[in-house]
Write a protein that holds these residues in place. Structure first.
Motif, short mmCIF file in Angstrom:
data_model
loop_
_atom_site.label_atom_id
_atom_site.label_comp_id
_atom_site.label_asym_id
_atom_site.label_seq_id
_atom_site.Cartn_x
_atom_site.Cartn_y
_atom_site.Cartn_z
N ALA A 1 5.05 2.16 -3.53
CA ALA A 1 4.83 0.81 -3.00
C ALA A 1 5.06 -0.20 -4.11
CB ALA A 1 3.42 0.69 -2.44
N LYS A 2 5.61 -1.37 -3.75
CA LYS A 2 5.96 -2.30 -4.82
C LYS A 2 6.12 -3.72 -4.32
CE LYS A 2 9.78 0.00 -5.74
NZ LYS A 2 9.84 0.85 -4.51
N VAL A 3 6.10 -4.66 -5.27
CA VAL A 3 6.46 -6.06 -5.05
C VAL A 3 7.66 -6.34 -5.94
CG1 VAL A 3 5.70 -8.45 -5.09
CG2 VAL A 3 4.02 -6.62 -4.65
N VAL A 4 8.72 -6.90 -5.36
CA VAL A 4 9.96 -7.19 -6.09
C VAL A 4 10.26 -8.68 -5.98
CG1 VAL A 4 12.38 -6.56 -6.41
CG2 VAL A 4 10.79 -4.91 -5.41
N ASP A 5 10.64 -9.30 -7.09
CA ASP A 5 10.94 -10.73 -7.06
C ASP A 5 12.40 -10.97 -6.65
OD1 ASP A 5 12.63 -10.50 -9.29
OD2 ASP A 5 11.24 -11.47 -10.67
N GLY B 1 4.07 3.40 -8.44
CA GLY B 1 4.74 4.62 -8.90
C GLY B 1 4.65 5.67 -7.80
N VAL B 2 4.63 6.92 -8.18
CA VAL B 2 4.64 8.00 -7.19
C VAL B 2 3.22 8.47 -6.86
CG1 VAL B 2 6.97 8.78 -7.71
CG2 VAL B 2 5.06 9.70 -9.03
N ASP C 1 13.72 3.20 -4.37
CA ASP C 1 13.53 2.10 -5.33
C ASP C 1 14.79 1.24 -5.46
OD1 ASP C 1 10.97 3.03 -5.80
OD2 ASP C 1 11.50 4.13 -7.62
N LEU C 2 15.94 1.88 -5.45
CA LEU C 2 17.19 1.14 -5.58
C LEU C 2 17.41 0.21 -4.39
CD1 LEU C 2 19.85 0.63 -7.08
CD2 LEU C 2 20.82 2.61 -5.91
N PHE C 3 17.17 0.71 -3.18
CA PHE C 3 17.31 -0.15 -2.00
C PHE C 3 16.38 -1.35 -2.09
CE2 PHE C 3 18.87 3.66 0.60
CZ PHE C 3 20.17 3.19 0.66
N ASP C 4 15.12 -1.13 -2.49
CA ASP C 4 14.16 -2.24 -2.59
C ASP C 4 14.68 -3.33 -3.54
OD1 ASP C 4 12.28 -1.18 -0.84
OD2 ASP C 4 11.09 -0.23 -2.42
N ARG C 5 15.13 -2.93 -4.70
CA ARG C 5 15.56 -3.91 -5.70
C ARG C 5 16.87 -4.58 -5.29
NH1 ARG C 5 14.76 -1.67 -11.73
NH2 ARG C 5 15.09 -3.90 -12.09
N VAL D 1 0.82 -1.20 0.00
CA VAL D 1 0.00 0.00 0.00
C VAL D 1 0.86 1.26 0.00
CG1 VAL D 1 -1.61 1.37 1.41
CG2 VAL D 1 -1.95 -1.10 1.16
N ALA D 2 0.45 2.25 -0.79
CA ALA D 2 0.92 3.63 -0.65
C ALA D 2 -0.31 4.47 -0.32
CB ALA D 2 1.57 4.13 -1.93
N ALA D 3 -0.36 5.00 0.90
CA ALA D 3 -1.54 5.76 1.34
C ALA D 3 -1.14 6.71 2.46
CB ALA D 3 -2.65 4.82 1.80
#
Length: 278
Positions: free
Chosen positions: A222-226, A236-237, A190-194, A7-9
């Motif tokens: 907010a995202k899901v990364v494999d 996105g933003v 985003d870089l840290f997440d990936r 979630v992004a909220a």
């Protein structure tokens, strides 16, 4: 196959309004057959309005108190992770994230790494521990924790298959562009997440605050990364829900089959790391 969502909220000091938002988000996720839902850091009571302390502090909630029990009831059989200010007793306060599901608390993490002056408002946690859930073995991190490779690596070595990182990650406070997609702090988020997903070959679920609170403007994302570091879904933003279906055991096996980052470690060669260990 596990359907998971991040979630992004926006959330604030109005606890009743926060619960109303959470109920709506859980209902939306349930309608989409989501099994695992990550809500942002400080979604129960809002983040800090002033990083150097001040009177406007989030409400401190006990892990065994009525608010977390209410979250358990809202989650039902869904596994839900949510950030809150934890009353640790004896006057201590922690920036924490709780994982609930199936009528009980499954796990809890107290933020270890504190950026800027966050330590003026919170005490610091001191460990990272994975735990078993109906959707697999999970690890929890909060925001700045993910800037330290050791945090996610500790969870991965403890068997975490999925790492959920909840955040109140803001955009730049100096030289900030109007478009958050161009903001350097969005790129770092985003870089840290990936990177954390790839280097540990785990599924990574990243939730974040949206909108503005105090002087902060949050980057969403907010995202899901494999386990290969590829983004499967993102908001996105903008505020929203990033949803993806992941065969977690299959994804981990495929990622680790030839290049096993955990298997191929050489701890005896990491002399500086070993020397710094207590």
């Amino acid at each position: 196959m596990i359907r998971m969502a991040a979630v992004a909220a926006a959330f604030d000091r109005d606890l009743e309004a926060d619960f109303a938002r959470i109920e709506a988000l859980v209902a939306t996720a349930r309608a989409r057959a989501v099994h695992l839902l990550a809500l942002p850091e400080a979604c129960l009571g809002g983040y800090l309005a002033h990083l150097d302390g001040g009177a406007d502090q989030p409400p401190a909630l006990r892990l065994d108190g009525p608010e977390i029990a209410r979250l358990v009831a809202i989650a039902g059989d869904m596994v839900v992770c949510a950030g809150y200010c934890e009353d640790g007793g004896d006057g201590s306060r922690y920036n924490s994230v709780v994982c609930v599901g199936g009528g009980r608390v499954l796990g809890n993490h107290r933020k270890v790494h504190q950026p800027l002056r966050e330590n003026a408002s919170y005490d610091s946690g001191d460990s990272f521990t994975a735990f078993d859930t109906p959707v697999g073995r999970l690890g929890l991190l909060i925001c700045y924790d993910k800037a330290f490779p050791e945090s996610a690596r500790d969870l991965a070595l403890d068997g975490a298959e999925i790492i959920v990182c909840v955040s109140a990650w803001p955009g730049s406070r100096t030289g900030a562009p109007e478009d958050l997609a161009e903001d350097r702090w969005t790129r770092r988020f985003d870089l840290f997440d990936r990177a954390r997903a790839l280097e540990n070959q785990v599924v990574w679920l990243s939730a974040n605050q949206a909108g503005r609170f105090g002087s902060l403007r949050f980057v969403c994302s907010a995202k899901v990364v494999d386990p290969g570091g590829d983004v499967l879904a993102t908001t996105g933003v903008e505020p929203g829900l990033a949803v993806a279906d992941v065969d977690v055991p299959g994804a981990l096996t495929a990622a680790r089959r030839s290049m096993g980052h955990l298997r191929d470690r050489r701890p005896d060669a990491y002399r500086a790391v070993a020397a710094a260990a207590p």
